[in-house]
Design an enzyme around this catalytic site. Structure first.
Site, PDB file in Angstrom:
ATOM      1  N   TYR A 194       0.811  -1.236   0.000  1.00  0.00           N
ATOM      2  CA  TYR A 194       0.000   0.000   0.000  1.00  0.00           C
ATOM      3  C   TYR A 194       0.837   1.275   0.000  1.00  0.00           C
ATOM      4  O   TYR A 194       0.560   2.208   0.745  1.00  0.00           O
ATOM      5  CB  TYR A 194      -0.963   0.029   1.201  1.00  0.00           C
ATOM      6  CG  TYR A 194      -1.618  -1.280   1.547  1.00  0.00           C
ATOM      7  CD1 TYR A 194      -2.360  -1.995   0.605  1.00  0.00           C
ATOM      8  CD2 TYR A 194      -1.508  -1.819   2.828  1.00  0.00           C
ATOM      9  CE1 TYR A 194      -2.972  -3.195   0.923  1.00  0.00           C
ATOM     10  CE2 TYR A 194      -2.118  -3.022   3.161  1.00  0.00           C
ATOM     11  CZ  TYR A 194      -2.840  -3.713   2.201  1.00  0.00           C
ATOM     12  OH  TYR A 194      -3.449  -4.910   2.523  1.00  0.00           O
ATOM     13  N   HIS A 195       1.836   1.345  -0.897  1.00  0.00           N
ATOM     14  CA  HIS A 195       2.698   2.527  -0.933  1.00  0.00           C
ATOM     15  C   HIS A 195       2.822   3.094  -2.349  1.00  0.00           C
ATOM     16  O   HIS A 195       3.940   3.262  -2.853  1.00  0.00           O
ATOM     17  CB  HIS A 195       4.087   2.183  -0.392  1.00  0.00           C
ATOM     18  CG  HIS A 195       4.089   1.701   1.016  1.00  0.00           C
ATOM     19  ND1 HIS A 195       5.062   0.847   1.521  1.00  0.00           N
ATOM     20  CD2 HIS A 195       3.241   1.948   2.041  1.00  0.00           C
ATOM     21  CE1 HIS A 195       4.806   0.599   2.793  1.00  0.00           C
ATOM     22  NE2 HIS A 195       3.709   1.247   3.130  1.00  0.00           N
ATOM     23  N   PRO A 196       1.726   3.441  -3.026  1.00  0.00           N
ATOM     24  CA  PRO A 196       1.844   3.994  -4.376  1.00  0.00           C
ATOM     25  C   PRO A 196       2.496   5.377  -4.347  1.00  0.00           C
ATOM     26  O   PRO A 196       2.288   6.164  -3.427  1.00  0.00           O
ATOM     27  CB  PRO A 196       0.393   4.071  -4.853  1.00  0.00           C
ATOM     28  CG  PRO A 196      -0.408   4.234  -3.587  1.00  0.00           C
ATOM     29  CD  PRO A 196       0.322   3.394  -2.574  1.00  0.00           C
TER      30      PRO A 196
END
Length: 529
Positions: free
Chosen positions: A461-463
Site C-alpha cells: 500500500y505505498h503507491p
C-alpha cells in the site's frame, strides 16, 4: 472565495490545512470526498481491516497484472479525514538517506536528506524525546508499540539468530537490521494526520472543511488555476481560490484529477475527449512496494485472535478503553526488518513485516486459527506502472497498471527476500509459531518461489511517483506549464522511498507549507511552528 483550496484531506492535505491556516488572514478550504473520521474502527488500531471496502475506502484494484498471473490486486485507500493515515498500519518509517539524496542528485533541488530531516523532526513528537534524528513537541505523536505480541518479538529474535543486527531505531543512523516498529499512535490509539494536525485546527474561523465533496476538475482562467469544481450528493459545487489550488489526493487520485482537468499525456486525453491544456507525463512513473510471504498455524493460543474471541473480548476492550494497552492497540505489522539481498547494494532492498495473527485475504477473511503471517517486501522496485483515465466521467475509477515484477531485478529480490523469510521461520525462536503451513511455499527453490509470488503477491500500500518532481512538478511542487497549481502528496516522489510512505508524505506537506508561504527550512527542529 478562498486563498487556498486543498483537494484531499489525507496525510498531506491535513498538514497543509493546519499549517496554512496558522495565518489568521488566510482563508483555507479543505475538500474531502469521504465522510468525517468519526467511526470507532478508525481509532482502534487493530480494527483498520474492518474499514476495507466500506464508505471509508476508495476500494481500487489494479488492472490484470501481467506478471502476477493476470490477477487484479486490491488497493485500499483511505476516503475520510486523514485519508490513508486513518486506515493504515501506523508504522512510522522515513525511508533511507539514499532515497532523498537520490532525489536531489536527480534534479530535485532542496529534497536531499539533510534538507528534509528538519521537516521530519518538526512534525514529530517522539515519546523517546528529541535527538539528532528525532523531534519532540510536534503534532504527530510517535510511540512505542503497546501490544508487542510474543510472536512479533520472536521474529526479531529469529533475525538475530540468523545473523542480522538488532535495530532499535529504523529512522536513526542505520536502517538495516530487525526490530519492533515505532507507530503513529497516541495513548494506544491511532494518531492519524487528521488527529495530529486537522482536529486541533478546526476551531479556526479561517479554516473551512467540506466533507463528501468529490472533486471533478480544476478550474482555469487561461493557464492559471482559479478553483475546483465538484459535487456533493448530486449537487454541483465550485470553490474558488485567488491564491493557489493544492492537489493532495494521492498517487492514484491526484493524476486522475489533473488529467480530468486537461493536464496529462495529450494523446491519451484526446482519446478520452478531454481538450489538453498541458502535455505532461501525468500518471506515468507509478511505483509501489509489492510483497509476498506466507502464513502458518500454531497450537499456542497467543495470536491477536484472542482480542476478538468471546471469552476474552470484554477484558481486552476494557484494557484498551481504560489503559490504552493490549492487543487492540496492535498495528498488525508489529515488527520487521531491513536487509540487502546483494552485498553491492548501497542500501536495503527488502523490508519484512511480521504479523502475529492470520491476517489473510487482505484482512477480509476471518482468521481460521491462531497463527503467524510474515512477508518480504521489495522496497527499491525497478518496475514502473501507470494511472490512466477510464473515461472523462469524473466518478469513473482510474485504470491502474502497477506492472509488479515487470523488471526481473524485482522478482530476483523478492525471491531472495522470501527465501530469507522461510529460513527465519525454521529458527528455534520462530518455529513454535510456525508449526504447520497454511499458505506458504512448499520449498525454497526458485521455480516454486516464483510461482508462489505470482499467485499470492499483494501490495504493501505505498503507491508513489505519478506526478513526480522533475517530470510533472518542479522542486517547489508547482505543476509545470500552468500557474497557481501544486501537487503535494506521495505522487511527487521521483522514486518511492525504502519503507512505509506515510511519514514521508507528512514531511512533504510540512516542507510544501514553507514553500507556499515563502519560508525557509526550520532551524530549531522539533518545534511546532
Amino acid at each position: 472565495m478562498y486563498d487556498y483550496v486543498i483537494v484531499g484531506a489525507g496525510s498531506a492535505g491535513c498538514v497543509l490545512a493546519a499549517r496554512l491556516s496558522e495565518d489568521p488572514d488566510c482563508q483555507v478550504c479543505l475538500l474531502e470526498a469521504g465522510p468525517p473520521d468519526s467511526a470507532d474502527n478508525i481509532h482502534i488500531p487493530m480494527a483498520f481491516g474492518k474499514l476495507f471496502k466500506t464508505q471509508y475506502d476508495w476500494d481500487f484494484s489494479t488492472a490484470p497484472e501481467p506478471f502476477c498471473d493476470r490477477r487484479r490486486i486490491y488497493l485500499p485507500r483511505g476516503r475520510t479525514l486523514g485519508g490513508s493515515s486513518s486506515m493504515n498500519a501506523m508504522i512510522y518509517m522515513r525511508g533511507n538517506r539514499a532515497d532523498y539524496d537520490g532525489w536531489r542528485e536527480g534534479g530535485a533541488t532542496g529534497w536531499g536528506y539533510d534538507d528534509v530531516l528538519p521537516y521530519f523532526k518538526r512534525a514529530e513528537d517522539n515519546e523517546r524525546g528529541a535527538s539528532e534524528y528525532h523531534g519532540a513537541g510536534g503534532p504527530l505523536t510517535v510511540s512505542e508499540s503497546r501490544s508487542r505480541n510474543e510472536m512479533s518479538l520472536a521474529f526479531v529474535e529469529a533475525g538475530k539468530a540468523a545473523g542480522y543486527a538488532e535495530n532499535p531505531d529504523f529512522n536513526g543512523a542505520e536502517q538495516e537490521g530487525f526490530g519492533v516498529y515505532q507507530l503513529t499512535q497516541r495513548g494506544g490509539r491511532r494518531c492519524s494526520a487528521a488527529v495530529a494536525y486537522l482536529h486541533p485546527a478546526l476551531e479556526r474561523p479561517n479554516l473551512h472543511v467540506e466533507t463528501r465533496v468529490q472533486a471533478h476538475r480544476v478550474l482555469f482562467d487561461g493557464t492559471r488555476a482559479v478553483g475546483v469544481a465538484g459535487e456533493r450528493f448530486g449537487e454541483p459545487l465550485e470553490y474558488r481560490a485567488h491564491g493557489e489550488v493544492l492537489v493532495c489526493a494521492g498517487a492514484y487520485n491526484s493524476p486522475h484529477l489533473l488529467m480530468l482537468s486537461g493536464i496529462g499525456p495529450a494523446e491519451h486525453l484526446m482519446l478520452r475527449e478531454i481538450e489538453p491544456l498541458v502535455d505532461l507525463p501525468v500518471g506515468q512513473n507509478l511505483q509501489d512496494h509489492p510483497t509476498a510471504g506466507g502464513s502458518w498455524t500454531t497450537s499456542l493460543p497467543v495470536s491477536l485472535l484472542v482480542a476478538v474471541l468471546p471469552d476474552s473480548m470484554h477484558q481486552h476492550l476494557e484494557d484498551f478503553m481504560q489503559n490504552g494497552h493490549g492487543p487492540l492497540t496492535s498495528n498488525i505489522g508489529e515488527s520487521g526488518g531491513f536487509l540487502r539481498t546483494r552485498a553491492d547494494l548501497p542500501a536495503p532492498d527488502i523490508q519484512f513485516h511480521a504479523v502475529p495473527v492470520m491476517f489473510i485475504d487482505e484482512g477480509l477473511s476471518d482468521p481460521p486459527d491462531h497463527g503467524f503471517v510474515a512477508s518480504a517486501c521489495v522496497i527499491k522496485p525497478q518496475s514502473r506502472g501507470s494511472v490512466t483515465l477510464a473515461s472523462n466521467e469524473p466518478t469513473a475509477k482510474p485504470v491502474i497498471h502497477h506492472n509488479y515484477y515487470a523488471a526481473e531485478e524485482d522478482m530476483r529480490a523478492q525471491v531472495e527476500g522470501l527465501r530469507v523469510l522461510l529460513e527465519l521461520t525454521r529458527t528455534a525462536e520462530l518455529r513454535p509459531y510456525c508449526e504447520a503451513p497454511h499458505m506458504a511455499p512448499e520449498s525454497d527453490d526458485d521455480e516454486t518461489l516464483r510461482a508462489h509470488i505470482r499467485a499470492n503477491c499483494q501490495t504493501i500500500y505505498h503507491p508513489a511517483g505519478t506526478c513526480a518532481i522533475g517530470s510533472v512538478v518542479d522542486p517547489e511542487l508547482r505543476v509545470q506549464g500552468v500557474e497557481g497549481l501544486r501537487v503535494v502528496d506521495a505522487s511527487v516522489m521521483p522514486s518511492v522511498v525504502r519503507g512505509n510512505t506515510n511519514a514521508p508524505t507528512i514531511m512533504i506537506a510540512e516542507k510544501a507549507s514553507d514553500l507556499i508561504r515563502g519560508r525557509t527550512a526550520p532551524t530549531e527542529v522539533g518545534a511546532t511552528a
